[in-house]
Design an enzyme around this catalytic site. Structure first.
Site, PDB file in Angstrom:
ATOM      1  N   GLU A  31       0.811  -1.219   0.000  1.00 51.25           N
ATOM      2  CA  GLU A  31       0.000   0.000   0.000  1.00 51.25           C
ATOM      3  C   GLU A  31       0.843   1.268   0.000  1.00 51.25           C
ATOM      4  OE1 GLU A  31      -3.114  -0.404  -0.475  1.00 51.25           O
ATOM      5  OE2 GLU A  31      -3.059  -2.581  -0.167  1.00 51.25           O
ATOM      6  N   HIS A 120     -13.871   2.254 -14.167  1.00 48.78           N
ATOM      7  CA  HIS A 120     -14.188   0.982 -13.516  1.00 48.78           C
ATOM      8  C   HIS A 120     -14.266   1.176 -12.000  1.00 48.78           C
ATOM      9  CE1 HIS A 120     -13.859  -1.255 -17.201  1.00 48.78           C
ATOM     10  NE2 HIS A 120     -12.618  -0.851 -17.410  1.00 48.78           N
ATOM     11  N   HIS A 163     -14.890  -3.207  -2.018  1.00 46.11           N
ATOM     12  CA  HIS A 163     -14.133  -2.060  -1.494  1.00 46.11           C
ATOM     13  C   HIS A 163     -15.017  -1.235  -0.557  1.00 46.11           C
ATOM     14  CE1 HIS A 163     -10.014  -1.290  -2.680  1.00 46.11           C
ATOM     15  NE2 HIS A 163     -10.167  -0.014  -2.341  1.00 46.11           N
ATOM     16  N   ASP A 167     -10.730   3.418   3.579  1.00 49.80           N
ATOM     17  CA  ASP A 167      -9.297   3.149   3.679  1.00 49.80           C
ATOM     18  C   ASP A 167      -9.083   1.759   4.270  1.00 49.80           C
ATOM     19  OD1 ASP A 167      -6.577   3.683   3.464  1.00 49.80           O
ATOM     20  OD2 ASP A 167      -6.446   4.547   5.465  1.00 49.80           O
ATOM     21  N   GLY A 170      -7.299  -3.135   1.206  1.00 46.92           N
ATOM     22  CA  GLY A 170      -6.334  -4.156   0.824  1.00 46.92           C
ATOM     23  C   GLY A 170      -5.786  -4.908   2.018  1.00 46.92           C
ATOM     24  N   THR A 172      -7.172  -5.167   4.955  1.00 49.22           N
ATOM     25  CA  THR A 172      -8.269  -5.948   5.537  1.00 49.22           C
ATOM     26  C   THR A 172      -8.507  -7.212   4.733  1.00 49.22           C
ATOM     27  OG1 THR A 172      -9.310  -3.914   6.356  1.00 49.22           O
ATOM     28  CG2 THR A 172     -10.696  -5.887   6.223  1.00 49.22           C
TER      29      THR A 172
END
Length: 252
Positions: A31, A120, A163, A167, A170, A172
């Site tokens: 990240e 997207h 998603h 925040d 990723g 998680t």
């Protein structure tokens, strides 16, 4: 693995700690966290940082370490997956670093998309709650039907495609994947953050989201899982050999 004698309690503790340090480092690095593995380990072992270390990177390290420990506690208690579990994981992940502290563990109310891919976007904010409801329903059915590695990979992919948070999605997702793997008796999988591995990982995630074909991402996770299993078996085999060698020397 069952064919070998188990590692000692001390050996297990050391290996588990090393795995946790690597997870915190690698998952944060994916990240954009700038700490290397040795700096991450130093922070978690001693609380010491090198001069010039960004405070945000340190806080992300502490947050993800807490989230990892919480994930392992969930595994030890055989906690089933729920939206509360997912929210709590995200709260730990973003506890000290969320841009809006009140947003931790709360589903987003704004539209978001991957960098450079505005055409997207992820799931529309108004559709997040039903999508998360569907995810839990899918999980309850799929966990007993799919191979554990496929289930873990698909859980990661489906969660990231939603998603749901502003925040920490990723980090998680990788915790959720490893929670599923660990519950099934598989080793932790740590996606490597070097350019080649990260690109392959992110590309497979986006490709599977757009096309609906989860195979590319499943293959990446399966390869990581196989490598982790092989490493564990080699460790057990070496431990067995060391025990036998010591016993033979003692008998002479």
């Amino acid at each position: 693995m069952d064919a070998f004698r188990p590692l000692s309690k001390k050996q297990i503790e050391v290996l588990e700690a090393q795995t946790r340090y690597e997870h915190v480092w690698s998952s944060n690095a994916i990240e954009g966290n700038t700490l290397n593995k040795y700096e991450t380990t130093s922070i978690l072992q001693t609380g010491l940082t090198s001069q010039g270390t960004p405070i945000k990177d340190v806080l992300e390290t502490l947050d993800l370490n807490d989230a990892y420990n919480y994930m392992m506690d969930l595994v030890s208690r055989k906690q089933p997956l729920s939206q509360r579990v997912i929210r709590d994981l995200n709260r730990f992940v973003t506890a000290k670093t969320a841009k809006d502290m009140t947003a931790s563990g709360r589903y987003r109310a704004i539209s978001v998309w991957p960098n450079g891919l505005q055409e997207h976007p992820f799931v529309d904010p108004f559709d997040i709650q039903p999508a998360m409801d569907d995810l839990i329903t899918w999980s309850n059915n799929a966990q007993g039907q799919l191979h554990p590695v496929l289930y873990a990979a698909d859980l990661h992919q489906k969660f990231v495609s939603i998603h749901p948070f502003e925040d920490g999605n990723g980090r998680t997702a990788r915790l959720l994947m490893n929670m599923a793997l660990t519950q099934a008796g598989y080793p932790i999988v740590n996606i490597q953050p070097d350019v080649q591995e990260r690109t392959a990982y992110m590309t497979a995630l986006e490709t599977s989201r757009v096309s609906g074909d989860l195979t590319p991402f499943e293959t990446i996770i399966a390869n990581y899982s196989e490598a982790a299993l092989e490493k564990r078996i080699k460790t057990l085999a070496l431990n067995e050999k060391n025990i036998d060698d010591a016993d033979q020397d003692f008998d002479r």
